[in-house]
Design a protein around this motif. Sequence first.
Motif, PDB file in Angstrom:
ATOM      1  N   VAL A 261      87.818  35.503  -2.359  1.00  0.00           N
ATOM      2  CA  VAL A 261      88.245  36.373  -1.254  1.00  0.00           C
ATOM      3  C   VAL A 261      88.844  37.688  -1.732  1.00  0.00           C
ATOM      4  CG1 VAL A 261      88.618  34.480   0.373  1.00  0.00           C
ATOM      5  CG2 VAL A 261      90.494  35.217  -1.094  1.00  0.00           C
ATOM      6  N   GLY A 262      89.433  37.671  -2.935  1.00  0.00           N
ATOM      7  CA  GLY A 262      90.041  38.902  -3.446  1.00  0.00           C
ATOM      8  C   GLY A 262      89.080  39.767  -4.222  1.00  0.00           C
ATOM      9  N   HIS A 263      88.061  39.144  -4.797  1.00  0.00           N
ATOM     10  CA  HIS A 263      87.035  39.870  -5.548  1.00  0.00           C
ATOM     11  C   HIS A 263      85.685  39.341  -5.110  1.00  0.00           C
ATOM     12  CE1 HIS A 263      89.836  41.930  -8.241  1.00  0.00           C
ATOM     13  NE2 HIS A 263      90.557  40.825  -8.189  1.00  0.00           N
ATOM     14  N   TYR A 264      84.927  40.165  -4.441  1.00  0.00           N
ATOM     15  CA  TYR A 264      83.672  39.766  -3.830  1.00  0.00           C
ATOM     16  C   TYR A 264      82.685  39.269  -4.876  1.00  0.00           C
ATOM     17  CZ  TYR A 264      79.122  40.240  -1.537  1.00  0.00           C
ATOM     18  OH  TYR A 264      77.861  40.010  -1.041  1.00  0.00           O
ATOM     19  N   ASP A 265      82.085  38.121  -4.608  1.00  0.00           N
ATOM     20  CA  ASP A 265      81.050  37.561  -5.463  1.00  0.00           C
ATOM     21  C   ASP A 265      79.809  37.338  -4.596  1.00  0.00           C
ATOM     22  OD1 ASP A 265      79.368  36.153  -7.082  1.00  0.00           O
ATOM     23  OD2 ASP A 265      80.771  34.534  -7.551  1.00  0.00           O
ATOM     24  N   PRO A 266      78.751  38.108  -4.813  1.00  0.00           N
ATOM     25  CA  PRO A 266      77.564  37.991  -3.957  1.00  0.00           C
ATOM     26  C   PRO A 266      76.886  36.630  -4.058  1.00  0.00           C
ATOM     27  CG  PRO A 266      77.099  39.365  -5.880  1.00  0.00           C
ATOM     28  CD  PRO A 266      78.571  39.118  -5.878  1.00  0.00           C
ATOM     29  N   ASN A 267      77.170  35.889  -5.122  1.00  0.00           N
ATOM     30  CA  ASN A 267      76.520  34.592  -5.310  1.00  0.00           C
ATOM     31  C   ASN A 267      77.349  33.419  -4.796  1.00  0.00           C
ATOM     32  OD1 ASN A 267      74.235  35.693  -6.735  1.00  0.00           O
ATOM     33  ND2 ASN A 267      75.577  35.974  -8.500  1.00  0.00           N
ATOM     34  N   ALA A 268      78.585  33.691  -4.387  1.00  0.00           N
ATOM     35  CA  ALA A 268      79.460  32.606  -3.928  1.00  0.00           C
ATOM     36  C   ALA A 268      79.006  32.110  -2.561  1.00  0.00           C
ATOM     37  CB  ALA A 268      80.900  33.087  -3.869  1.00  0.00           C
ATOM     38  N   ILE A 269      78.971  30.794  -2.410  1.00  0.00           N
ATOM     39  CA  ILE A 269      78.602  30.177  -1.134  1.00  0.00           C
ATOM     40  C   ILE A 269      79.708  29.214  -0.745  1.00  0.00           C
ATOM     41  CG2 ILE A 269      76.946  28.703   0.059  1.00  0.00           C
ATOM     42  CD1 ILE A 269      74.807  29.710  -1.877  1.00  0.00           C
ATOM     43  N   HIS A 270      80.357  29.510   0.375  1.00  0.00           N
ATOM     44  CA  HIS A 270      81.452  28.658   0.842  1.00  0.00           C
ATOM     45  C   HIS A 270      81.006  27.994   2.144  1.00  0.00           C
ATOM     46  CE1 HIS A 270      85.442  27.099   1.123  1.00  0.00           C
ATOM     47  NE2 HIS A 270      85.739  27.754   2.218  1.00  0.00           N
ATOM     48  N   ALA A 271      79.952  27.179   2.007  1.00  0.00           N
ATOM     49  CA  ALA A 271      79.370  26.509   3.165  1.00  0.00           C
ATOM     50  C   ALA A 271      78.351  25.500   2.665  1.00  0.00           C
ATOM     51  CB  ALA A 271      78.695  27.529   4.088  1.00  0.00           C
ATOM     52  N   SER A 272      77.789  24.734   3.571  1.00  0.00           N
ATOM     53  CA  SER A 272      76.734  23.805   3.212  1.00  0.00           C
ATOM     54  C   SER A 272      75.514  24.611   2.779  1.00  0.00           C
ATOM     55  CB  SER A 272      76.387  22.921   4.413  1.00  0.00           C
ATOM     56  OG  SER A 272      75.383  21.995   4.073  1.00  0.00           O
ATOM     57  N   ASN A 273      75.031  24.358   1.581  1.00  0.00           N
ATOM     58  CA  ASN A 273      73.965  25.168   0.976  1.00  0.00           C
ATOM     59  C   ASN A 273      72.607  24.522   1.277  1.00  0.00           C
ATOM     60  OD1 ASN A 273      72.370  26.805  -0.581  1.00  0.00           O
ATOM     61  ND2 ASN A 273      73.617  26.658  -2.420  1.00  0.00           N
ATOM     62  N   VAL A 274      72.108  24.745   2.492  1.00  0.00           N
ATOM     63  CA  VAL A 274      70.869  24.087   2.920  1.00  0.00           C
ATOM     64  C   VAL A 274      69.645  24.642   2.201  1.00  0.00           C
ATOM     65  CG1 VAL A 274      71.791  23.472   5.179  1.00  0.00           C
ATOM     66  CG2 VAL A 274      70.657  25.687   4.875  1.00  0.00           C
ATOM     67  N   ASP A 275      69.772  25.803   1.569  1.00  0.00           N
ATOM     68  CA  ASP A 275      68.633  26.392   0.859  1.00  0.00           C
ATOM     69  C   ASP A 275      68.596  26.018  -0.615  1.00  0.00           C
ATOM     70  OD1 ASP A 275      67.629  27.742   3.107  1.00  0.00           O
ATOM     71  OD2 ASP A 275      69.047  29.397   2.811  1.00  0.00           O
ATOM     72  N   PHE A 276      69.569  25.265  -1.065  1.00  0.00           N
ATOM     73  CA  PHE A 276      69.622  24.934  -2.494  1.00  0.00           C
ATOM     74  C   PHE A 276      68.394  24.129  -2.898  1.00  0.00           C
ATOM     75  CE2 PHE A 276      70.946  22.158  -6.050  1.00  0.00           C
ATOM     76  CZ  PHE A 276      71.213  23.149  -6.970  1.00  0.00           C
ATOM     77  N   GLY A 277      67.756  24.557  -3.989  1.00  0.00           N
ATOM     78  CA  GLY A 277      66.622  23.825  -4.534  1.00  0.00           C
ATOM     79  C   GLY A 277      65.298  24.085  -3.859  1.00  0.00           C
ATOM     80  N   LYS A 278      65.246  25.008  -2.900  1.00  0.00           N
ATOM     81  CA  LYS A 278      64.002  25.244  -2.170  1.00  0.00           C
ATOM     82  C   LYS A 278      63.056  26.203  -2.879  1.00  0.00           C
ATOM     83  CE  LYS A 278      65.298  24.110   2.551  1.00  0.00           C
ATOM     84  NZ  LYS A 278      65.370  24.583   3.951  1.00  0.00           N
ATOM     85  N   THR A 279      63.586  26.978  -3.838  1.00  0.00           N
ATOM     86  CA  THR A 279      62.730  27.906  -4.568  1.00  0.00           C
ATOM     87  C   THR A 279      61.732  27.119  -5.408  1.00  0.00           C
ATOM     88  OG1 THR A 279      64.506  29.520  -4.685  1.00  0.00           O
ATOM     89  CG2 THR A 279      62.679  29.802  -6.214  1.00  0.00           C
ATOM     90  N   LYS A 280      60.452  27.449  -5.251  1.00  0.00           N
ATOM     91  CA  LYS A 280      59.406  26.725  -5.975  1.00  0.00           C
ATOM     92  C   LYS A 280      58.620  27.672  -6.865  1.00  0.00           C
ATOM     93  CE  LYS A 280      58.798  23.074  -2.527  1.00  0.00           C
ATOM     94  NZ  LYS A 280      57.835  22.370  -1.659  1.00  0.00           N
TER      95      LYS A 280
END
Length: 514
Positions: free
Chosen positions: A167-186
Amino acid sequence: MVLKIFSWIKNRIFLLLFIGGVLGIVLTLLSHKAIEATSTDEFCEVCHVHPHVFDSWKLSVHHDTKSGVVVHCVECHLPPKGQGYLKEKARLGFKDIYGFLFKDSASFNWEAKSTFEEAQHFVYKESCINCHVNLFPLTLNKKGQDAHLYYTQNEDDLRCINCHLDVGHYDPNAIHASNVDFGKTKEKDLVIFKEAAKVEAHENYTETVPNTTVSFNMVAIPGGAFKIGSPEDEKFRREDEGPVKEVTISPFFMAEIETTWDNFLAFYSATSAEGRSTDTEGSRVEGQVDAISGPTPPYGQPDQNWGLGNRPAITMSYHAAETYCKWLSAMTGKNYRLPTEAEWEYACRAGTNTAYFFEGEPNNFMKKGMLKKLFGKENTTINDYVVFEANSQGKTQEPDMVEPNPFGLKNMLGNAAEYCSDWYAPGAYGKLKNGIKDPKGPLQGEEYVTRGGSFKSTVKDVRSAARDQTKTDAWLKTDPQMPKSKWWLSDCNFVGFRVVCDFNENTGINKSTK
């Protein structure tokens, strides 16, 4: 005469007190001004010269706010005034000045310093709560309410940055939620295997998992006897590593490397609630294993944004590792499983009986002080075989970074710790009989054995005999889900697993080529 002397002394004392009072006020004002001047964002930027720190702050929700209120450096990186503010300002100030004058900022591992383990030393929970007085605003959704309720019930063990690190330093890769897209890249244009490897003898082979692009090397581990545990005079030995017992191990196969993300994601894609037994258009895929239900989507980014591919899969639970083995067995027709503790140590030692499977004792590889560095030669042999604290850069690495042990297995002692099938018990070896064949550990327990060190480990924890155990409560401490996930670990990024395969009728034991 006495009265005159007394009056003279009295006047001088008054004058001195007056001057002292004025000087005190001046110094107080100057000190206040100095504290204010050294508490500005611009002053912080003088020492904190690493390029991303101010850019990421300006993009964060503490700077780019809807209300227009800007949260400044000292409001997070110092406790509130009256709660140790000056003490911490002096401590961190001296540390920053020393680093600015005597260290090269280009040599710092800023990625590692942004982790929770590091950030907790200079981000203060009191400061978070000083601003965020109401933890249950009307705008907070149900999941947020559950998470904050859990926090209020475990305040002594948790910090705000356990969940809100970015929250203090923005991280574009941080996910603070259920990651429903994880592992979908083929990956495209890769060969999809039609059948599993045929194994007709106790020899190294490459497994090919049907209906996937996944293949991996299995090493034939010869049977034999060895002494499990460490002798009493081994440096850094712990009580649960003894007494030493002789154990006999039957031949088996073990994966050359730890289970990779490519391997695990094939299982995840095939069995998770998002993709089990269907192709990209939702049609049934022939050969998939319907009976095995796989992981739910993870919360956040399980790979810590270090990379997927050939790096060891981490942050999955023991249950997830076991389920992966069941899926792999069903897909290949072989019996894949987690190793027993005895099998793991036998394969790790690979015929050796010293602290490591390579030359050298723990003392040889300890960090050396200034004088020893100047006048003594450092022994870096361990870097050729182990990914650990000194060479990991604070994260897991590709398996080819190290050389294999004498059996041909890589990263047995480092990179990621590994699950074993045994229940953990501190006195487990004391109950073994000398000469016992293929022991499987205690019949029951509360936690499982883990073996091998990780990228976080020091030289004492990457010895061949070093033991540890799962820590279910601690590894799920900040999981905000209710109930907590049985598939993914919220607070453990250093444990993975390695599969073994039985040498039996499905892998050639009864065939004439045996």
